[in-house]
Motif scaffolding. Structure first.
Motif, PDB file in Angstrom:
ATOM      1  N   ALA A  89      -1.877   9.305  -7.887  1.00 26.26           N
ATOM      2  CA  ALA A  89      -0.691   8.534  -7.477  1.00 26.26           C
ATOM      3  C   ALA A  89       0.598   9.255  -7.836  1.00 26.26           C
ATOM      4  CB  ALA A  89      -0.711   7.151  -8.126  1.00 26.26           C
ATOM      5  N   THR A  90       0.569  10.084  -8.860  1.00 22.38           N
ATOM      6  CA  THR A  90       1.784  10.794  -9.263  1.00 22.38           C
ATOM      7  C   THR A  90       1.926  12.145  -8.591  1.00 22.38           C
ATOM      8  OG1 THR A  90       0.687  11.753 -11.185  1.00 22.38           O
ATOM      9  CG2 THR A  90       1.872   9.688 -11.525  1.00 22.38           C
ATOM     10  N   ALA A  93       0.555  13.292  -1.704  1.00 20.21           N
ATOM     11  CA  ALA A  93       1.555  13.455  -0.648  1.00 20.21           C
ATOM     12  C   ALA A  93       2.588  12.331  -0.687  1.00 20.21           C
ATOM     13  CB  ALA A  93       0.862  13.488   0.707  1.00 20.21           C
ATOM     14  N   TYR A  94       2.150  11.149  -1.037  1.00 20.83           N
ATOM     15  CA  TYR A  94       3.059  10.006  -1.143  1.00 20.83           C
ATOM     16  C   TYR A  94       3.221   9.621  -2.614  1.00 20.83           C
ATOM     17  CZ  TYR A  94       1.936   9.821   3.781  1.00 20.83           C
ATOM     18  OH  TYR A  94       1.769  10.145   5.094  1.00 20.83           O
ATOM     19  N   ALA A  95       3.504  10.603  -3.453  1.00 23.18           N
ATOM     20  CA  ALA A  95       3.556  10.411  -4.904  1.00 23.18           C
ATOM     21  C   ALA A  95       4.597   9.384  -5.310  1.00 23.18           C
ATOM     22  CB  ALA A  95       3.856  11.742  -5.590  1.00 23.18           C
ATOM     23  N   HIS A  96       4.200   8.542  -6.240  1.00 24.43           N
ATOM     24  CA  HIS A  96       5.112   7.560  -6.816  1.00 24.43           C
ATOM     25  C   HIS A  96       4.818   7.488  -8.314  1.00 24.43           C
ATOM     26  CE1 HIS A  96       7.476   4.027  -7.488  1.00 24.43           C
ATOM     27  NE2 HIS A  96       7.863   4.036  -6.228  1.00 24.43           N
TER      28      HIS A  96
END
Length: 137
Positions: A89-90, A93-96
């Motif tokens: 998640a970090t 490609a869509y890291a948050h």
């Protein structure tokens, strides 16, 4: 049966993760029923697997509370999987990073509590074996 702090903490973390996983399954059902999915078959399969994961977490929590080794082992594997998801998640490609941190914190707490519970169980088992050996002499 008296549980200790690490066992209680591990159980609470596993229960909360099971509840969170059930909430995720509910969210997936809402997405499916609102037509927010591209493949109904994939969405249903994901919902089923999410529910199986929630059931496994709940079983690990119950077994950890009862101080059964398979519950602690399964809980450790679950925490490692959660930490892998947090890393993804970090860095994906869509890291948050905030979502990654929100997943990592309970994963680290649960992992630490489970490891402490395993260590305490090993000490308790060794003490019981020593007492049995002393009684035999």
């Amino acid at each position: 049966m008296r549980t200790r702090g690490a066992t209680r903490t591990a159980t609470v973390v596993l229960v909360l993760e099971a509840i969170g996983t059930v909430a995720l399954a509910a969210w997936q059902v809402v997405a499916l029923t609102s037509g927010d999915t591209e493949s109904v078959v994939s969405a249903v399969a994901l919902i089923v697997l999410t529910i199986v994961g929630a059931a496994a977490l709940a079983a690990f929590a119950a077994a950890t509370w009862r101080e059964l080794s398979w519950g602690r082992s399964g809980g450790i594997v679950a925490q490692l999987l959660i930490l892998a998801i947090a890393l993804g998640a970090t860095t994906g490609a869509y890291a948050h990073p905030l979502i990654g941190a929100a997943l990592a914190v309970p994963g680290v707490v649960g992992l630490a509590a489970l490891i402490l519970a395993v260590r305490r169980a090993a000490r308790t088992r060794a003490d019981e074996e020593d007492a049995r050996d002393a009684d035999r002499r």
